[in-house]
Design an enzyme around this catalytic site. Structure first.
Site, PDB file in Angstrom:
ATOM      1  N   HIS A 123      19.354  92.116 -54.729  1.00  0.00           N
ATOM      2  CA  HIS A 123      18.472  91.615 -53.675  1.00  0.00           C
ATOM      3  C   HIS A 123      17.051  91.917 -54.133  1.00  0.00           C
ATOM      4  O   HIS A 123      16.813  92.947 -54.776  1.00  0.00           O
ATOM      5  CB  HIS A 123      18.652  92.355 -52.350  1.00  0.00           C
ATOM      6  CG  HIS A 123      20.023  92.316 -51.763  1.00  0.00           C
ATOM      7  ND1 HIS A 123      21.001  93.207 -52.109  1.00  0.00           N
ATOM      8  CD2 HIS A 123      20.552  91.524 -50.802  1.00  0.00           C
ATOM      9  CE1 HIS A 123      22.094  92.952 -51.403  1.00  0.00           C
ATOM     10  NE2 HIS A 123      21.851  91.938 -50.597  1.00  0.00           N
ATOM     11  N   ASP A 126      15.941  95.460 -53.711  1.00  0.00           N
ATOM     12  CA  ASP A 126      16.662  96.509 -54.447  1.00  0.00           C
ATOM     13  C   ASP A 126      15.839  96.890 -55.667  1.00  0.00           C
ATOM     14  O   ASP A 126      15.881  98.032 -56.118  1.00  0.00           O
ATOM     15  CB  ASP A 126      18.010  96.009 -55.000  1.00  0.00           C
ATOM     16  CG  ASP A 126      18.960  95.522 -53.932  1.00  0.00           C
ATOM     17  OD1 ASP A 126      18.822  95.940 -52.777  1.00  0.00           O
ATOM     18  OD2 ASP A 126      19.851  94.706 -54.271  1.00  0.00           O
ATOM     19  N   GLU A 254      27.877  83.267 -48.895  1.00  0.00           N
ATOM     20  CA  GLU A 254      28.870  84.357 -48.863  1.00  0.00           C
ATOM     21  C   GLU A 254      29.325  84.565 -47.424  1.00  0.00           C
ATOM     22  O   GLU A 254      28.571  85.094 -46.600  1.00  0.00           O
ATOM     23  CB  GLU A 254      28.230  85.631 -49.423  1.00  0.00           C
ATOM     24  CG  GLU A 254      29.197  86.801 -49.468  1.00  0.00           C
ATOM     25  CD  GLU A 254      28.556  88.059 -50.058  1.00  0.00           C
ATOM     26  OE1 GLU A 254      27.731  87.946 -50.978  1.00  0.00           O
ATOM     27  OE2 GLU A 254      28.892  89.152 -49.573  1.00  0.00           O
ATOM     28  N   GLU A 290      33.990  87.425 -50.634  1.00  0.00           N
ATOM     29  CA  GLU A 290      34.080  88.896 -50.720  1.00  0.00           C
ATOM     30  C   GLU A 290      35.375  89.374 -50.078  1.00  0.00           C
ATOM     31  O   GLU A 290      35.723  88.965 -48.966  1.00  0.00           O
ATOM     32  CB  GLU A 290      32.866  89.548 -50.051  1.00  0.00           C
ATOM     33  CG  GLU A 290      32.963  91.066 -50.051  1.00  0.00           C
ATOM     34  CD  GLU A 290      31.635  91.781 -49.832  1.00  0.00           C
ATOM     35  OE1 GLU A 290      30.599  91.260 -50.276  1.00  0.00           O
ATOM     36  OE2 GLU A 290      31.653  92.858 -49.225  1.00  0.00           O
ATOM     37  N   HIS A 293      35.110  91.035 -46.612  1.00  0.00           N
ATOM     38  CA  HIS A 293      34.682  90.075 -45.592  1.00  0.00           C
ATOM     39  C   HIS A 293      35.863  89.217 -45.154  1.00  0.00           C
ATOM     40  O   HIS A 293      35.970  88.846 -43.986  1.00  0.00           O
ATOM     41  CB  HIS A 293      33.569  89.177 -46.136  1.00  0.00           C
ATOM     42  CG  HIS A 293      32.302  89.917 -46.471  1.00  0.00           C
ATOM     43  ND1 HIS A 293      31.187  89.281 -46.948  1.00  0.00           N
ATOM     44  CD2 HIS A 293      31.984  91.229 -46.384  1.00  0.00           C
ATOM     45  CE1 HIS A 293      30.221  90.177 -47.154  1.00  0.00           C
ATOM     46  NE2 HIS A 293      30.689  91.362 -46.817  1.00  0.00           N
ATOM     47  N   ASP A 318      32.818  88.645 -54.697  1.00  0.00           N
ATOM     48  CA  ASP A 318      32.310  89.999 -54.497  1.00  0.00           C
ATOM     49  C   ASP A 318      33.531  90.885 -54.352  1.00  0.00           C
ATOM     50  O   ASP A 318      34.274  90.795 -53.351  1.00  0.00           O
ATOM     51  CB  ASP A 318      31.423  90.088 -53.246  1.00  0.00           C
ATOM     52  CG  ASP A 318      29.952  89.897 -53.585  1.00  0.00           C
ATOM     53  OD1 ASP A 318      29.647  89.508 -54.730  1.00  0.00           O
ATOM     54  OD2 ASP A 318      29.101  90.142 -52.711  1.00  0.00           O
ATOM     55  N   ASP A 329      33.048  97.436 -42.774  1.00  0.00           N
ATOM     56  CA  ASP A 329      32.889  97.058 -44.171  1.00  0.00           C
ATOM     57  C   ASP A 329      32.734  98.299 -45.038  1.00  0.00           C
ATOM     58  O   ASP A 329      31.628  98.764 -45.296  1.00  0.00           O
ATOM     59  CB  ASP A 329      31.623  96.173 -44.260  1.00  0.00           C
ATOM     60  CG  ASP A 329      31.615  95.316 -45.503  1.00  0.00           C
ATOM     61  OD1 ASP A 329      32.595  95.366 -46.263  1.00  0.00           O
ATOM     62  OD2 ASP A 329      30.624  94.594 -45.703  1.00  0.00           O
ATOM     63  N   ASP A 331      33.503  98.678 -48.225  1.00  0.00           N
ATOM     64  CA  ASP A 331      33.048  98.390 -49.597  1.00  0.00           C
ATOM     65  C   ASP A 331      33.593  99.373 -50.627  1.00  0.00           C
ATOM     66  O   ASP A 331      32.846  99.931 -51.437  1.00  0.00           O
ATOM     67  CB  ASP A 331      31.502  98.389 -49.659  1.00  0.00           C
ATOM     68  CG  ASP A 331      30.898  97.116 -49.087  1.00  0.00           C
ATOM     69  OD1 ASP A 331      31.582  96.075 -49.068  1.00  0.00           O
ATOM     70  OD2 ASP A 331      29.727  97.160 -48.654  1.00  0.00           O
ATOM     71  N   ASP A 361      30.723  94.459 -55.494  1.00  0.00           N
ATOM     72  CA  ASP A 361      29.926  94.783 -54.299  1.00  0.00           C
ATOM     73  C   ASP A 361      30.635  95.941 -53.596  1.00  0.00           C
ATOM     74  O   ASP A 361      31.233  95.786 -52.531  1.00  0.00           O
ATOM     75  CB  ASP A 361      29.832  93.546 -53.392  1.00  0.00           C
ATOM     76  CG  ASP A 361      28.785  93.732 -52.303  1.00  0.00           C
ATOM     77  OD1 ASP A 361      28.256  94.847 -52.187  1.00  0.00           O
ATOM     78  OD2 ASP A 361      28.507  92.766 -51.565  1.00  0.00           O
TER      79      ASP A 361
HETATM   80  C1  XUL Z   1      27.043  92.544 -47.127  1.00  0.00           C
HETATM   81  C2  XUL Z   1      27.142  91.969 -48.484  1.00  0.00           C
HETATM   82  C3  XUL Z   1      25.862  91.710 -49.178  1.00  0.00           C
HETATM   83  C4  XUL Z   1      25.842  90.431 -49.939  1.00  0.00           C
HETATM   84  C5  XUL Z   1      24.498  90.073 -50.518  1.00  0.00           C
HETATM   85  O1  XUL Z   1      28.246  92.800 -46.520  1.00  0.00           O
HETATM   86  O2  XUL Z   1      28.211  91.774 -48.994  1.00  0.00           O
HETATM   87  O3  XUL Z   1      25.598  92.770 -50.043  1.00  0.00           O
HETATM   88  O4  XUL Z   1      26.758  90.450 -50.976  1.00  0.00           O
HETATM   89  O5  XUL Z   1      23.493  90.082 -49.578  1.00  0.00           O
HETATM   90 CO    CO Z   2      28.779  90.883 -50.799  1.00  0.00          CO
END
Ligand code: XUL
Ligand code: CO
Length: 458
Positions: A123, A126, A254, A290, A293, A318, A329, A331, A361
């Site tokens: 991003h 970042d 996404e 993702e 998600h 992702d 989430d 991750d 991610d």
């Molecule tokens: C949030 C997510 C973000 C996107 C990019 O859940 O996955 O990091 O991948 O904005």
């Molecule tokens: Co993501």
């Protein structure tokens, strides 16, 4: 570069905890992560990910295009709603924003080179902290982009995709492109333009839109139709701008159903495909799916991949996983070979990803505070995908799987079923056929057999 071994690895921890401000090597003592095969006991080696190994006509490196996520790996220090960050990253000590950003970039490229990944994703903010004004922020981005460009050239590492963080700054609390206030929509447009410029300057292969706050909390105060139409306009404007500047890459949406908003407009793959088609974006946009998600949307990861593939929009992944005992989430890095094998079946049958790659991610846990944990996490994720790819390829080549699947739909291959598929039958034809043939046979779906075959090959 030195190769990592188990013994070295014990010494490294000591070095890492002593990494000093201004010393531009951060992962001291950790060398090039090599493929050593499944018999190796070296924690800092790949057991299954062999970049040059050819599977189904492509090397693993080509199949996956593994990428590091700048935000989790270099920025996320582990804060949660109950406490602050726990990770004292040695590259995050400088107070001058440029110095801090350069040190972070040094850490990024040291990590990427050592882990052997060809790609990274970011991003805008970042890379460097956002400044007080748009103009100052743009200058900051341009300066760090020039630095990253040198790093890319020196290392051969490439940018898989860039994106813009239009969800963290309080100005976006009511959304960015879908904000009820035009001033904020325009501000988001300016930010995305700068992020697109940065992505293009770095030869980014794709650009991602994840609608963090593009959604709503209560329908009572929301004009959903206007917000969604505005988002469609915004995406078209971004695409037109980038194409006008010569950007040849793919745009990805996404999907995510919720978090941070209660209802996000890009809920899941099917919803996002509708957005893409509704606003005429189908020639330029695909999906970045993702894992976590998908599960938050009550789907499996492989379901979302298949929905995207069916629409010709399987662009990128992702990679992470959620936690089956909670609903947010998390991750986490992927480690479930059986589930990822189901995903790799979809990927192989779809002919791979269109333009994208596998971006981790994912983040190490809050209490995983050694720098080497970042390596262990990415090694585990890459090995999980590699093992799953090998299994899926073996299932497709050597097992009865494809034949069983084909057999299940055999009635559409010839005779009246084939005519139905070819659009040659009317509803009256179905009526006549059913009258002549009586009650259909009961045919087992054989789900357990399919599952056992997968189990056999993982
Ligand atoms: C949030 C997510 C973000 C996107 C990019 O859940 O996955 O990091 O991948 O904005
Ligand atoms: Co993501």
């Amino acid at each position: 570069m030195e190769k990592s071994t188990g013994t070295q690895h014990k010494i490294n921890l000591k070095h890492n905890s002593m990494a000093l401000l201004g010393d531009r090597t951060y992962f001291k003592g950790i060398g090039q992560i090599a493929y050593e095969g499944r018999e190796s006991d070296n924690p800092l080696a790949y057991k299954y990910y062999n970049p040059e190994h050819v599977v189904a006509g492509k090397t693993m490196r080509q199949h996956f295009k593994f990428a590091m996520a700048y935000w989790h790996t270099l920025c996320g220090t582990g804060g949660d709603p109950f406490g602050p960050g726990t990770k004292k990253f040695p590259w995050a000590q400088a107070t001058d924003p440029f110095r801090a950003a350069e040190e972070k970039a040094d850490a990024a490229f040291e990590f990427l080179t050592k882990i052997g990944f060809d790609y990274y994703c970011f991003h805008d903010f970042d890379l460097i902290d956002e400044a007080d004004t748009l103009a100052q922020s743009e200058k900051r981005i341009q300066k760090i982009v020039a630095y990253l460009k040198q790093k890319q050239e020196a290392s051969g590492v490439k940018l898989l995709w860039g994106t813009s963080n239009c969800f963290s700054n309080p100005r976006y609390m009511n959304g960015a492109a879908t904000n009820p206030n035009f001033d904020v929509v325009a501000r988001a447009g300016a930010q995305v333009k700068i992020a697109l410029d940065a992505t293009m300057e770095l030869n980014g292969e794709n650009y991602v839109f994840w609608g963090g706050r593009e959604g709503y909390m209560s329908l009572l105060n929301t004009n959903m139709k206007l917000e969604q139409d505005n988002m469609g306009r915004f995406l078209n404007m971004a695409k037109d701008y980038a194409r006008g500047q010569g950007f040849k890459g793919t745009f990805f949406i996404e999907p995510k159903p919720m978090e941070p908003t209660k209802h996000q407009y890009d809920f899941d793959a099917a919803t996002s495909i509708n957005t893409i088609r509704e606003y005429g974006l189908q020639d330029d946009f695909k999906l970045n799916i993702e894992v976590n998600h998908a599960t938050l949307a009550q789907h499996t990861f492989q379901h979302e991949l298949q929905v995207a593939a069916n629409a010709g929009m399987l662009g990128s992944i992702d990679a992470n996983r959620g936690d089956y005992q909670n609903g947010w989430d998390t991750d986490q890095f992927p480690n479930n070979v059986y589930e990822v094998t189901e995903a790799m079946l979809v990927l192989l049958k779809a002919g791979g990803l269109q333009g994208g790659g596998i971006n981790f991610d994912a983040k190490t846990r809050r209490n995983s505070t050694d720098l080497e944990d970042i390596f262990l996490a990415h090694i585990g994720g890459a090995d999980t995908f590699a093992k799953a790819l090998l299994a899926a390829d073996a299932v497709l080549r050597s097992s009865a799987y494809e034949d069983l699947l084909e057999k299940r739909y055999a009635s559409f291959k010839e005779g009246p079923g084939a005519n139905f598929v070819a659009g040659k039958l009317s509803f009256s034809d179905l009526y006549t056929y059913a009258q002549q043939h009586g009650e259909p046979d009961q045919i087992s779906g054989k789900q357990e057999l399919f599952e056992n075959i997968l189990n056999q090959y993982t």
